[in-house]
Design a protein around this motif. Sequence first.
Motif, PDB file in Angstrom:
ATOM      1  N   PHE B  99      55.436  -1.150  21.079  1.00 50.82           N
ATOM      2  CA  PHE B  99      55.855   0.137  21.673  1.00 50.82           C
ATOM      3  C   PHE B  99      57.213  -0.043  22.331  1.00 50.82           C
ATOM      4  N   GLN B 100      57.869   1.085  22.545  1.00 46.90           N
ATOM      5  CA  GLN B 100      59.125   1.048  23.316  1.00 46.90           C
ATOM      6  C   GLN B 100      58.955   1.942  24.539  1.00 46.90           C
ATOM      7  N   CYS B 101      59.038   3.283  24.345  1.00 42.88           N
ATOM      8  CA  CYS B 101      58.832   4.153  25.516  1.00 42.88           C
ATOM      9  C   CYS B 101      57.347   4.233  25.887  1.00 42.88           C
ATOM     10  N   GLY B 102      56.473   4.039  24.915  1.00 39.84           N
ATOM     11  CA  GLY B 102      55.031   3.999  25.172  1.00 39.84           C
ATOM     12  C   GLY B 102      54.322   5.345  25.166  1.00 39.84           C
ATOM     13  N   TYR B 103      55.071   6.431  24.938  1.00 42.39           N
ATOM     14  CA  TYR B 103      54.422   7.748  25.029  1.00 42.39           C
ATOM     15  C   TYR B 103      53.337   7.937  23.960  1.00 42.39           C
ATOM     16  N   CYS B 104      53.603   7.428  22.783  1.00 45.78           N
ATOM     17  CA  CYS B 104      52.647   7.613  21.683  1.00 45.78           C
ATOM     18  C   CYS B 104      51.505   6.598  21.735  1.00 45.78           C
ATOM     19  N   CYS B 136      55.467   8.049  16.006  1.00 43.95           N
ATOM     20  CA  CYS B 136      56.136   7.277  17.058  1.00 43.95           C
ATOM     21  C   CYS B 136      57.631   7.562  16.953  1.00 43.95           C
ATOM     22  N   ARG B 137      58.166   8.260  17.944  1.00 41.16           N
ATOM     23  CA  ARG B 137      59.598   8.612  17.880  1.00 41.16           C
ATOM     24  C   ARG B 137      60.469   7.371  18.015  1.00 41.16           C
ATOM     25  N   CYS B 138      59.921   6.303  18.628  1.00 41.00           N
ATOM     26  CA  CYS B 138      60.693   5.063  18.788  1.00 41.00           C
ATOM     27  C   CYS B 138      60.536   4.153  17.567  1.00 41.00           C
ATOM     28  N   SER B 140      58.036   2.289  16.220  1.00 42.06           N
ATOM     29  CA  SER B 140      57.454   0.939  16.365  1.00 42.06           C
ATOM     30  C   SER B 140      56.394   0.657  15.293  1.00 42.06           C
TER      31      SER B 140
HETATM   32  S1  FES Z   1      56.871   3.982  21.587  1.00 40.18           S
HETATM   33 FE1  FES Z   1      58.076   5.712  22.039  1.00 40.18          FE
HETATM   34  S2  FES Z   1      57.165   7.252  20.811  1.00 40.18           S
HETATM   35 FE2  FES Z   1      56.153   5.487  20.195  1.00 40.18          FE
END
Ligand code: FES
Lengths: 274, 163
Positions: B99-104, B136-138, B140
């Motif tokens: 994950f990056q931002c972790g929202y998903c 996942c917008r980031c 991952s």
């Molecule tokens: S980690 Fe950012 S949207 Fe999936």
Amino acid sequence: MAMEYYRPTTIKEALQLYQQLSYAGKNPAYMSGGTEIVTLSRFHLFQAASLIDLTHIPETRVHDVDGNHLVLGASLTLNEISEKNGFPLLAVTASRVADHTTRNHITLGGNISGKIIYKEAILPLLVSDSLLLIASFEGLKTVPIHAVFHKEPHLSPGEWVVQVLTEKNAVDRPFFSVKKRKIDVIDYPLLTLTAIKVDGKLRVAISGLCDFPFRSVAMEQVLNDPSRPVSARIIEALKVIPGDVRNDWIASAEYRRFVLQTTLEEMYAALGGM
Amino acid sequence: MLHVGSLEKVRLNINGHNRWVTIKASERLIDVLRNRLGYTGCKPGCLNGDCGACTVLVDGVPMKSCMMLAPQVVGKAITTIEGLEGTDVQKAFIEHNAFQCGYCTPGFIMNIEGLLAKHRHADEAIIEDWLQSNICRCTSYQEMKAAIQDVLHKRDQNHEELE
Ligand code: FES
Ligand SMILES: Cc1cc2nc3c(=O)[nH]c(=O)nc-3n(C[C@H](O)[C@H](O)[C@H](O)COP(=O)(O)OP(=O)(O)OC[C@H]3O[C@@H](n4cnc5c(N)ncnc54)[C@H](O)[C@@H]3O)c2cc1C
Ligand code: FES
């Protein structure tokens, strides 16, 4: 809007509820997976003051062979139908609707009865001449799908689909099923086409091309005309599409016609010409 | 027969606990979980069934809580990300930086928990089919797939050792 939720456990209870709630002015609607109801409600396109959840009625959960028919309960989810694979053409076609998690919600009954125009799960039922078991105030009745479904389901107020019955010999026929999307692997179809061959004749049903899913007698006559070469049949079939071809932000009507033409070629390649 | 009135107190089974909560019959599960009960792990993304950020398990099956009305889950067992404590999938996500931002992340993890419970030996095609339910917008995705493979691999190893 204030809404109430009811969860009957018998067919009779569901029908009685519908009647009582109608008399009480509580504008009832049946519900299965609820995905279309939730989606349309967000845009104020679905109105009901009471919802009758059909998914806890045992008859709607059946997946069984009864005599000459495969019986599929209307509350089976598309994933359940694909996993059990009792009707391979339906299993494959259903497995391409929406995405895997959403198919844990979407039911067979809800998909074929909804307002959203695609209703991809109806295509295998149309080419297989399936029957619908319908609950009505007069009792249960079994009717050919073609008697109820013309562009959309035509059910009288209070009626609902309990089961889908398909002849055993129809579920195992060789088939062709393809979903063409614009770019992504998950999307509504540009075009979904399913076909089977019965006694050497092709039966074809299509979703996404027009504002309704269809199986067209005129198209099948042309597609099965042995006096013409396959390429000419396809060109003739494009002339008898039973409605306006969709022209929207996803694709122009011209592009959709082109996709239909190439898909029909693929269908002949898969199932054979004549 | 179950009846939930326009505003009614119902009992929901969440993460193994019975919780009494007053709901509107027209309320979506995501809103009841987040706003009435404080389970904020299921994330609102598209609220349209497309992104999977709101995924929870209902009787062990991944479901999008924005696509359900709360009364539909009365009598069923709901699991949210708050109900998981250091599972193999969670550990593998950390090990693989999945994950990056972790929202998903909660939505993906709930979907993967459902996947690995159902398919002890999930192949590439099954993993791909299930993961397509979440966005996942980031981006991952590769790290998440590596995390799943790791869990499957360790499972196989444990299984062999037991034999
Ligand atoms: S980690 Fe950012 S949207 Fe999936
Ligand atoms: C993310 C997403 C992606 C989608 N992608 C696709 C796609 O690729 N292809 C496609 O075809 N569709 C797609 N859909 C639309 C989806 O097919 C509909 O929302 C779904 O089919 C409705 O099924 P349901 O069981 O949730 O029905 P519900 O929402 O419960 O009901 C839909 C309608 O049918 C009526 N109804 C329900 N059950 C019965 C019954 N047994 N008898 C009579 N009437 C009944 C209800 O009163 C309501 O009017 C998608 C939806 C979502 C949310
Ligand atoms: S918030 Fe539920 S699927 Fe996007």
